[in-house]
Design an enzyme around this catalytic site. Structure first.
Site, PDB file in Angstrom:
ATOM      1  CG  HIS A  65      -2.066   0.942   1.076  1.00 10.91           C
ATOM      2  ND1 HIS A  65      -1.962   2.267   1.419  1.00 10.91           N
ATOM      3  CD2 HIS A  65      -3.319   0.771   0.607  1.00 10.91           C
ATOM      4  CE1 HIS A  65      -3.116   2.863   1.170  1.00 10.91           C
ATOM      5  NE2 HIS A  65      -3.958   1.972   0.678  1.00 10.91           N
ATOM      6  CD  GLU A 136      -2.327   2.229  -3.094  1.00 10.08           C
ATOM      7  OE1 GLU A 136      -3.150   2.848  -2.407  1.00 10.08           O
ATOM      8  OE2 GLU A 136      -1.291   1.757  -2.635  1.00 10.08           O
TER       9      GLU A 136
END
Length: 172
Positions: A65, A136
């Site tokens: 992430h 992302e």
């Protein structure tokens, strides 16, 4: 929740994994750890191992992430080790990839994504059925800038092409 359209997975902070997992028993909602440590045990204050995440009811973990990469300085080597550990434990890996604003503006979106994908590929082996790739665009997180569906689809298409050429058509 209609599984025909995909899966729903929530990722609460670690202290709430057990409670949320218990609350969601019997539903079609999966629970993910936000992160795991690559070591099974040891003095890693504040970290949770794969076994701990599983004991708390998580069946997934998010790895790579943006905050872990850019705030906590996790590099591809550590992300790769976490990926291997998570898959060996039975967790499904949500593999995050994406570029920062200056990388996008510099035309390096796929260079960044391919470097990150390569790390995941090199640590996944034949376990692709237990991996979800999450693109992302870091430049759109909390900035007020929007990754339009067209931008996301263009990048998804390039990711699928890379996967077809470097992993397999089935994985793509």
């Amino acid at each position: 929740i209609n599984a025909e359209y995909g899966e729903v997975v929530v990722a609460p902070p670690a202290p709430y994994l057990s409670k949320l997992s218990s609350d969601l028993v019997g539903t079609k909602v999966g629970v993910s750890a936000q992160n795991i440590h690559e070591k099974a045990s040891g003095a890693y204050t504040g970290e949770i191992s794969c076994a701990m995440a599983l004991d708390c009811g998580a069946r997934y973990t998010i790895l790579g992430h943006a905050e872990r990469r850019h705030v906590f300085s996790e590099g591809n080597g550590q992300i790769g080790a976490k990926t291997a550990a998570a898959l060996a434990s039975g967790l499904v890996v949500i593999a995050c990839i994406g570029e920062k604003e200056e990388e996008r503006e510099g035309g390096k979106t796929m260079d960044v994504c391919i470097e990150q994908l390569t790390t995941f590929r090199d640590n996944i082996g034949d376990n692709w059925a237990k991996v979800v790739i999450a693109y992302e665009p870091v430049w759109a997180i909390g900035t007020g800038k929007v990754a339009t569906p067209e931008i996301a689809q263009e990048t998804h298409s390039q990711i699928r092409s890379w996967l077809a050429a470097n992993v397999s058509a089935d994985v793509a």
